[in-house]
Design a protein around this motif. Structure first.
Motif, PDB file in Angstrom:
ATOM      1  N   ALA A 157     -19.272  71.877  26.363  1.00  0.00           N
ATOM      2  CA  ALA A 157     -17.882  71.512  26.622  1.00  0.00           C
ATOM      3  C   ALA A 157     -17.627  70.003  26.664  1.00  0.00           C
ATOM      4  O   ALA A 157     -16.628  69.538  26.104  1.00  0.00           O
ATOM      5  N   PRO A 158     -18.477  69.192  27.296  1.00  0.00           N
ATOM      6  CA  PRO A 158     -18.197  67.744  27.331  1.00  0.00           C
ATOM      7  C   PRO A 158     -18.118  67.120  25.937  1.00  0.00           C
ATOM      8  O   PRO A 158     -17.239  66.287  25.677  1.00  0.00           O
ATOM      9  N   TRP A 159     -19.012  67.518  25.046  1.00  0.00           N
ATOM     10  CA  TRP A 159     -19.016  66.957  23.685  1.00  0.00           C
ATOM     11  C   TRP A 159     -17.893  67.561  22.839  1.00  0.00           C
ATOM     12  O   TRP A 159     -17.221  66.837  22.095  1.00  0.00           O
ATOM     13  N   TYR A 160     -17.671  68.875  22.978  1.00  0.00           N
ATOM     14  CA  TYR A 160     -16.581  69.508  22.249  1.00  0.00           C
ATOM     15  C   TYR A 160     -15.228  68.967  22.703  1.00  0.00           C
ATOM     16  O   TYR A 160     -14.312  68.805  21.904  1.00  0.00           O
ATOM     17  N   GLY A 161     -15.105  68.707  24.011  1.00  0.00           N
ATOM     18  CA  GLY A 161     -13.855  68.166  24.526  1.00  0.00           C
ATOM     19  C   GLY A 161     -13.546  66.801  23.940  1.00  0.00           C
ATOM     20  O   GLY A 161     -12.399  66.512  23.561  1.00  0.00           O
ATOM     21  N   LYS A 162     -14.571  65.967  23.857  1.00  0.00           N
ATOM     22  CA  LYS A 162     -14.374  64.637  23.271  1.00  0.00           C
ATOM     23  C   LYS A 162     -14.059  64.737  21.784  1.00  0.00           C
ATOM     24  O   LYS A 162     -13.192  64.005  21.267  1.00  0.00           O
ATOM     25  N   LEU A 163     -14.747  65.635  21.081  1.00  0.00           N
ATOM     26  CA  LEU A 163     -14.465  65.845  19.657  1.00  0.00           C
ATOM     27  C   LEU A 163     -13.020  66.289  19.470  1.00  0.00           C
ATOM     28  O   LEU A 163     -12.313  65.797  18.576  1.00  0.00           O
ATOM     29  N   SER A 164     -12.562  67.214  20.315  1.00  0.00           N
ATOM     30  CA  SER A 164     -11.199  67.708  20.223  1.00  0.00           C
ATOM     31  C   SER A 164     -10.186  66.594  20.456  1.00  0.00           C
ATOM     32  O   SER A 164      -9.168  66.497  19.756  1.00  0.00           O
ATOM     33  N   GLU A 165     -10.438  65.750  21.443  1.00  0.00           N
ATOM     34  CA  GLU A 165      -9.533  64.630  21.722  1.00  0.00           C
ATOM     35  C   GLU A 165      -9.432  63.690  20.523  1.00  0.00           C
ATOM     36  O   GLU A 165      -8.333  63.257  20.150  1.00  0.00           O
ATOM     37  N   GLU A 166     -10.572  63.387  19.932  1.00  0.00           N
ATOM     38  CA  GLU A 166     -10.572  62.475  18.786  1.00  0.00           C
ATOM     39  C   GLU A 166      -9.849  63.102  17.590  1.00  0.00           C
ATOM     40  O   GLU A 166      -9.111  62.416  16.867  1.00  0.00           O
ATOM     41  N   LEU A 167     -10.045  64.392  17.386  1.00  0.00           N
ATOM     42  CA  LEU A 167      -9.375  65.071  16.276  1.00  0.00           C
ATOM     43  C   LEU A 167      -7.860  65.108  16.489  1.00  0.00           C
ATOM     44  O   LEU A 167      -7.084  64.918  15.546  1.00  0.00           O
ATOM     45  N   GLU A 168      -7.445  65.346  17.713  1.00  0.00           N
ATOM     46  CA  GLU A 168      -6.011  65.353  18.002  1.00  0.00           C
ATOM     47  C   GLU A 168      -5.406  63.971  17.798  1.00  0.00           C
ATOM     48  O   GLU A 168      -4.285  63.831  17.289  1.00  0.00           O
ATOM     49  N   LYS A 169      -6.147  62.952  18.202  1.00  0.00           N
ATOM     50  CA  LYS A 169      -5.656  61.590  18.026  1.00  0.00           C
ATOM     51  C   LYS A 169      -5.519  61.252  16.548  1.00  0.00           C
ATOM     52  O   LYS A 169      -4.550  60.627  16.118  1.00  0.00           O
ATOM     53  N   ILE A 170      -6.498  61.680  15.740  1.00  0.00           N
ATOM     54  CA  ILE A 170      -6.447  61.421  14.299  1.00  0.00           C
ATOM     55  C   ILE A 170      -5.299  62.182  13.649  1.00  0.00           C
ATOM     56  O   ILE A 170      -4.582  61.654  12.787  1.00  0.00           O
ATOM     57  N   THR A 171      -5.105  63.430  14.077  1.00  0.00           N
ATOM     58  CA  THR A 171      -4.113  64.305  13.441  1.00  0.00           C
ATOM     59  C   THR A 171      -2.683  63.997  13.867  1.00  0.00           C
ATOM     60  O   THR A 171      -1.761  63.989  13.044  1.00  0.00           O
ATOM     61  N   THR A 172      -2.481  63.741  15.171  1.00  0.00           N
ATOM     62  CA  THR A 172      -1.113  63.575  15.684  1.00  0.00           C
ATOM     63  C   THR A 172      -0.791  62.146  16.099  1.00  0.00           C
ATOM     64  O   THR A 172       0.376  61.831  16.339  1.00  0.00           O
ATOM     65  N   GLY A 173      -1.810  61.297  16.218  1.00  0.00           N
ATOM     66  CA  GLY A 173      -1.566  59.909  16.603  1.00  0.00           C
ATOM     67  C   GLY A 173      -1.760  59.622  18.065  1.00  0.00           C
ATOM     68  O   GLY A 173      -1.838  58.454  18.469  1.00  0.00           O
ATOM     69  N   ASN A 174      -1.825  60.656  18.902  1.00  0.00           N
ATOM     70  CA  ASN A 174      -2.073  60.444  20.331  1.00  0.00           C
ATOM     71  C   ASN A 174      -2.670  61.699  20.953  1.00  0.00           C
ATOM     72  O   ASN A 174      -2.761  62.743  20.306  1.00  0.00           O
ATOM     73  N   VAL A 175      -3.090  61.598  22.213  1.00  0.00           N
ATOM     74  CA  VAL A 175      -3.667  62.721  22.944  1.00  0.00           C
ATOM     75  C   VAL A 175      -2.886  62.896  24.239  1.00  0.00           C
ATOM     76  O   VAL A 175      -2.733  61.934  25.000  1.00  0.00           O
ATOM     77  N   GLN A 176      -2.400  64.091  24.487  1.00  0.00           N
ATOM     78  CA  GLN A 176      -1.615  64.380  25.689  1.00  0.00           C
ATOM     79  C   GLN A 176      -2.461  65.174  26.674  1.00  0.00           C
ATOM     80  O   GLN A 176      -3.088  66.166  26.308  1.00  0.00           O
ATOM     81  N   VAL A 177      -2.477  64.726  27.939  1.00  0.00           N
ATOM     82  CA  VAL A 177      -3.270  65.390  28.977  1.00  0.00           C
ATOM     83  C   VAL A 177      -2.459  65.451  30.262  1.00  0.00           C
ATOM     84  O   VAL A 177      -1.841  64.452  30.661  1.00  0.00           O
ATOM     85  N   ILE A 178      -2.451  66.618  30.900  1.00  0.00           N
ATOM     86  CA  ILE A 178      -1.907  66.759  32.252  1.00  0.00           C
ATOM     87  C   ILE A 178      -3.088  66.712  33.211  1.00  0.00           C
ATOM     88  O   ILE A 178      -3.937  67.606  33.200  1.00  0.00           O
ATOM     89  N   GLU A 179      -3.158  65.688  34.025  1.00  0.00           N
ATOM     90  CA  GLU A 179      -4.291  65.506  34.928  1.00  0.00           C
ATOM     91  C   GLU A 179      -4.180  66.428  36.140  1.00  0.00           C
ATOM     92  O   GLU A 179      -3.113  66.541  36.755  1.00  0.00           O
ATOM     93  N   VAL A 180      -5.294  67.106  36.464  1.00  0.00           N
ATOM     94  CA  VAL A 180      -5.332  67.954  37.658  1.00  0.00           C
ATOM     95  C   VAL A 180      -6.524  67.595  38.560  1.00  0.00           C
ATOM     96  O   VAL A 180      -6.736  68.238  39.577  1.00  0.00           O
TER      97      VAL A 180
END
Length: 279
Positions: free
Chosen positions: A121-144
């Protein structure tokens, strides 16, 4: 016309794990996020193959032999002119071994995904964030918070398990019904497995927006038939021994690309999460 040719998104959905190859080609630094998950998959696969697969294969052989023996006993009481059915029994036994073998491969790959996605999960999560940033231009997160993340992850796995057990029992009893029950049960099993795979592979970008479990399920159904195509190709990729060690990270990354293209950009998030759609 293009929608018809692509099965109204079904074939497009199947393409997402492979689209990651193009992303890696232009952003080779992302490859570093799948090295550790692949190694983890290798270790997990050793235990699953030695434990589950070998035991399961012996069990399927016993089950097949039992079915064949009962059919042989049934044929003994038939007229002699039906003796040619013996050859049909041999063919049936061969087909049963193939079917049970395929189901065993799917089950082994499915469990590999469940353990691999959690541990990686830690590596997949980072990969997902980078892919979202590349695809949409930013990464949105609701902090809990850290504990909130842990608690939500535990609840997610528990709810998945409840879904699998409850529907699994229903499909098991459905299989007892002659005719349609025998046909509908394996179809229902495939749909259930595909849904769980979508939950796993779509989860990283959806969880960053803290969607409820029911909302995540709703998104899978809203994005049909593309999500069905995605789950089907992932089911195929995870069922291939040894190859699935490499393809699972592509399914995870493909899930993020799918969410970015077909959920975030099309506004399929629940209304309270619409502010987290990239503009």
């Amino acid at each position: 016309m293009l929608q018809i040719l692509t099965g109204f998104g079904f074939l497009s959905g199947m393409s997402y794990p492979f689209r990651l190859l193009g992303v890696f080609k232009s952003h080779s630094r992302l490859l570093s996020y799948i090295i550790v998950p692949i190694l983890l998959n290798f270790v997990i696969a050793i235990f699953l193959d030695v434990g589950l697969f070998l035991f399961g294969w012996e069990l399927t052989q016993v089950l097949t032999d039992t079915i064949i023996q009962r059919l042989d006993l049934f044929l003994v009481n038939l007229p002699s002119w039906l003796g040619g059915l013996d050859y049909l029994i041999v063919v049936l036994g061969f087909l049963l071994r193939i079917i049970f073998g395929i189901l065993l491969l799917v089950l082994t790959g499915f469990l590999l995904v469940q353990f691999g996605v959690i541990l990686g999960a830690p590596w997949y999560g980072k990969l997902s964030e980078e892919l979202e940033k590349i695809t949409t231009g930013n990464v949105q997160v609701i902090e809990v918070g850290f504990m909130g993340d842990i608690w939500r992850a535990i609840l997610f796995e528990i709810k998945k398990l409840v879904l699998i057990i409850s529907l699994g029992f229903l499909l098991f009893f459905l299989n007892v019904l002659p005719g349609f029950g025998t046909l509908l049960s394996p179809m229902g099993g495939m749909i259930l497995t595909g849904t769980i795979l979508c939950l796993d592979f779509f989860d990283a970008p959806l969880e960053r927006r803290r969607l409820k479990f029911r909302e995540k399920l709703g998104i899978i159904w809203k994005s049909l038939p593309a999500s069905a195509g995605f789950s089907l190709v992932c089911l195929f990729l995870i069922a291939i021994p040894f190859v699935n060690l490499l393809t699972i990270p592509f399914c995870v990354g493909g899930g993020t690309l799918f969410v970015c293209d077909r959920i975030l950009q099309k506004g399929l998030l629940p209304s309270e999460n619409q502010s987290f759609i990239p503009q």
